[in-house]
Design an enzyme around this catalytic site. Structure first.
Site, PDB file in Angstrom:
ATOM      1  N   ASP A 118      -7.874 -69.327 -22.245  1.00 27.20           N
ATOM      2  CA  ASP A 118      -6.572 -69.903 -21.903  1.00 27.20           C
ATOM      3  C   ASP A 118      -6.499 -70.096 -20.391  1.00 27.20           C
ATOM      4  O   ASP A 118      -6.902 -69.204 -19.626  1.00 27.20           O
ATOM      5  CB  ASP A 118      -5.464 -68.952 -22.374  1.00 27.20           C
ATOM      6  CG  ASP A 118      -4.099 -69.609 -22.331  1.00 27.20           C
ATOM      7  OD1 ASP A 118      -3.788 -70.371 -23.251  1.00 27.20           O
ATOM      8  OD2 ASP A 118      -3.358 -69.369 -21.358  1.00 27.20           O
ATOM      9  N   GLU A 126      -3.350 -75.757 -23.432  1.00 30.08           N
ATOM     10  CA  GLU A 126      -4.292 -75.321 -22.403  1.00 30.08           C
ATOM     11  C   GLU A 126      -5.283 -74.294 -22.937  1.00 30.08           C
ATOM     12  O   GLU A 126      -5.966 -73.602 -22.172  1.00 30.08           O
ATOM     13  CB  GLU A 126      -3.536 -74.724 -21.219  1.00 30.08           C
ATOM     14  CG  GLU A 126      -2.831 -73.398 -21.485  1.00 30.08           C
ATOM     15  CD  GLU A 126      -1.428 -73.544 -22.066  1.00 30.08           C
ATOM     16  OE1 GLU A 126      -0.670 -72.574 -21.985  1.00 30.08           O
ATOM     17  OE2 GLU A 126      -1.106 -74.627 -22.593  1.00 30.08           O
TER      18      GLU A 126
END
Length: 318
Positions: free
Chosen positions: A184, A228
């Protein structure tokens, strides 16, 4: 148009070749089946006029051998030359690979009409083959695009799910270990708020490219899991090996040194969670993903820009 004429009677052969030349065709004469097959291979004619009765083998046998010699997608029109006109003869010729009959003696008018008809069919077939090839290319491109994330160029979620299912079944068959890395981009929302969504898109592109370059094995798969978040499938990889790959990726992204005022690290970084399992009929891929996600949460809680492994093994592994 190049036409192979197979006729053992020299007078008939000369007459047919003369008719063809008047029509602007290039005749390639043959007087027996063996010679016809040899000339077919060397000359690759556009049309074949084939006598049914030949000294060494009948025209049906020649037609069958020619069809066997044609490559996939190839087709050369074959018109039988014969004095026979019965339904059984016609059926036998079509079954052998023929396309039409021309009754002897050969009429100039009928020959011209038959050749024009075959030319139209050849042209239409050629156009169809060209269109088919274009469609195949387009379908391959659509298939590729359907498996690729439009922004980052790495695999998309759909391809990830398919690959995970495939590797999971392979792990069960072979008893090999399967690892997952969940990554992430740290404080990505703050990055977007600070620099704008266009800069955020560019950030994700660079992060994905950096992670992809850090992968060394062709069988591994990097995918954009959502937003993301990225996921990596590592077949035949133990937990320690997967953690090593994740650390290499984390370091690769850190080396980009992209400024990030919203992060306490001052630059763009990623956090990674790693899990591994030997798939069994009793276990599910979701367990592997959940373990990697929990490890990712631990990495974030511990300060981000780091790699954490799952807390405990999902199956007894070494």
């Amino acid at each position: 148009m190049k036409t192979l004429v197979v006729e053992d009677a020299k007078t008939s052969l000369a007459v047919v070749c003369h008719h063809l030349e008047r029509l602007g065709n290039i005749p390639v004469p043959a007087t027996c089946g063996a010679q016809a097959i040899e000339l077919f291979q060397s000359e690759r004619p556009d049309l074949i006029l084939l006598d049914v009765v030949l000294p060494d083998m009948d025209g049906y046998t020649v037609a069958r051998r020619i069809r066997e010699l044609e490559k996939s997608g190839e087709w050369t029109p074959i018109i039988f030359l014969t004095a026979m006109s019965g339904d059984a003869d016609l059926e036998k010729g079509i079954a052998a690979g023929g396309d039409d009959y021309l009754q002897k003696p050969v009429s100039d008018v009928v020959l011209r009409a038959k050749i024009r008809a075959m030319q139209r069919i050849v042209q239409m077939r050629h156009s169809l083959l060209v269109l088919t090839r274009k469609l195949d290319v387009a379908n391959q491109e659509l298939k590729r695009l359907s498996a690729v994330d439009g922004l980052t160029g790495v695999a998309n979620r759909r391809m990830f799910d398919e690959a995970l299912d495939r590797e999971w079944r392979r792990s069960m068959r072979q008893g090999s270990e399967l690892a997952i890395v969940m990554c992430d981009v740290d404080f990505f929302k703050k990055f977007n708020d600070t620099y704008g969504h266009q800069a955020g898109d560019e950030c994700l592109k660079r992060v994905a490219s950096s992670m992809a370059k850090a992968m060394e094995r062709g069988g591994d798969l990097l995918a954009r899991y959502g937003g993301e978040e990225f996921s990596i499938i590592l077949p035949d990889t133990k937990l320690g090996g997967a953690a090593f790959v994740a650390e290499r990726m984390r370091h690769s992204v850190a080396q980009l040194k992209m400024p990030h005022a919203g992060s306490h690290h001052g630059q763009v970084t990623i956090s990674c969670g790693v899990s591994a399992i030997i798939a069994t009929p009793e276990s599910k891929p979701e367990e592997l993903l959940l373990a990697a996600d929990q490890a990712l949460y631990q990495a974030k809680q511990a300060g981000r820009n780091q790699v954490c492994r799952m807390a405990q093994a999902l199956t007894p592994t070494t």
